[in-house]
Write a protein that holds these residues in place. Sequence first.
Motif, PDB file in Angstrom:
ATOM      1  N   GLN A 102     -19.180  43.090  54.755  1.00 47.68           N
ATOM      2  CA  GLN A 102     -17.765  43.120  54.387  1.00 47.68           C
ATOM      3  C   GLN A 102     -17.244  44.629  54.097  1.00 47.68           C
ATOM      4  O   GLN A 102     -17.261  45.145  53.597  1.00 47.68           O
ATOM      5  CB  GLN A 102     -17.782  42.142  53.267  1.00 47.68           C
ATOM      6  N   ALA A 103     -16.115  44.064  54.748  1.00 47.43           N
ATOM      7  CA  ALA A 103     -15.035  45.649  54.349  1.00 47.43           C
ATOM      8  C   ALA A 103     -14.509  45.541  52.615  1.00 47.43           C
ATOM      9  O   ALA A 103     -14.268  44.437  52.596  1.00 47.43           O
ATOM     10  CB  ALA A 103     -14.270  45.755  54.839  1.00 47.43           C
ATOM     11  N   THR A 149     -12.847  39.176  56.421  1.00 44.83           N
ATOM     12  CA  THR A 149     -13.880  40.566  56.846  1.00 44.83           C
ATOM     13  C   THR A 149     -15.261  40.283  56.540  1.00 44.83           C
ATOM     14  O   THR A 149     -15.623  41.338  57.091  1.00 44.83           O
ATOM     15  CB  THR A 149     -13.555  42.092  56.308  1.00 44.83           C
ATOM     16  N   GLN A 196     -12.402  53.642  52.451  1.00 47.73           N
ATOM     17  CA  GLN A 196     -12.753  52.617  52.801  1.00 47.73           C
ATOM     18  C   GLN A 196     -14.105  52.542  53.106  1.00 47.73           C
ATOM     19  O   GLN A 196     -14.725  53.493  52.929  1.00 47.73           O
ATOM     20  CB  GLN A 196     -12.496  52.271  54.779  1.00 47.73           C
ATOM     21  N   ASP A 197     -14.565  51.274  52.555  1.00 55.72           N
ATOM     22  CA  ASP A 197     -16.542  51.111  52.277  1.00 55.72           C
ATOM     23  C   ASP A 197     -16.650  49.878  52.363  1.00 55.72           C
ATOM     24  O   ASP A 197     -16.204  49.053  53.189  1.00 55.72           O
ATOM     25  CB  ASP A 197     -17.135  51.799  51.029  1.00 55.72           C
ATOM     26  N   PHE A 198     -18.678  49.798  52.785  1.00 52.56           N
ATOM     27  CA  PHE A 198     -18.666  48.747  53.205  1.00 52.56           C
ATOM     28  C   PHE A 198     -19.543  47.794  52.432  1.00 52.56           C
ATOM     29  O   PHE A 198     -20.138  48.721  51.209  1.00 52.56           O
ATOM     30  CB  PHE A 198     -18.877  48.865  54.360  1.00 52.56           C
ATOM     31  N   LEU A 211     -10.721  48.185  61.802  1.00 52.93           N
ATOM     32  CA  LEU A 211     -11.368  48.239  60.601  1.00 52.93           C
ATOM     33  C   LEU A 211     -12.352  48.211  60.321  1.00 52.93           C
ATOM     34  O   LEU A 211     -13.222  49.211  59.320  1.00 52.93           O
ATOM     35  CB  LEU A 211     -10.831  46.964  59.547  1.00 52.93           C
ATOM     36  N   PHE A 212     -13.560  48.428  61.243  1.00 58.61           N
ATOM     37  CA  PHE A 212     -14.763  48.210  60.977  1.00 58.61           C
ATOM     38  C   PHE A 212     -15.455  49.489  61.750  1.00 58.61           C
ATOM     39  O   PHE A 212     -16.181  49.472  61.764  1.00 58.61           O
ATOM     40  CB  PHE A 212     -15.438  46.725  61.660  1.00 58.61           C
TER      41      PHE A 212
END
Length: 234
Positions: free
Chosen positions: A105-106, A113, A65-67, A214-215
């Motif tokens: 945003q993810a 998101t 997971q990254d943003f 998620l965040f």
Amino acid sequence: MKRILVISFFLLCSQFSNAQIFGDQILNNENFDAQRLSWGYFLGFNSYDFHFDYQEYDPNPVTGQDFRVESRIGFNVGLIGNLKLGSNLDLRLEPGVSFNTRGFQALKADASTFREVNSTYVHIPLLLKFSTDRLNNFKPFVVGGLSTSINLSSNENNPDGYNEGQFRMKTNTYYYEIGFGIDLYLQYFKLSPSIRGVFAINDELVQDEIPGELFTGNVDKMTSRAIFLNFTFQ
């Protein structure tokens, strides 16, 4: 956008420096630096970003997971108080206000998101300015120090979480700053364009109470990074 800020700064400084080195040698404001105290104001631009530290980093492009952060150009305005400590050393207080927006945003998630993070900071740096000796009508310098800010748009106490479309940051943030610039002695005032990196020290993310959210579920620390391009008038 950060590259545009940096390139604009160097173009401005190089144009003025060439004119002063190869042009007429008339000194402007000869006694300006003799003042113990001086005042002024600044106008400028900023570009903010986020940096994330993860609790468990997964380099797999599918499961990790990254943003994605969209940096945009913001605006700075404020006042300056300058205390002369020595021939090449000054102490500066530069309280001001910074306005900026970041898109957030993810990755590997749908468009729902996306969050638009609008921030208004009351930014208060205390800086040391180290200058060279004056050469004709310009004088290069480096600057560094510590600062704090109050995020008036932090949303910290909002009871709704990220699943309700909110993005929450802490109100108070602390930074270290480092940069460089040039004093340009004009006929009636001194103009000082400078470029500065601003790096948050403390975690700014308000964690969600929902495990695995998620965040925030895998985020250990989120900090702001910024580039300031300011034009000081004294």
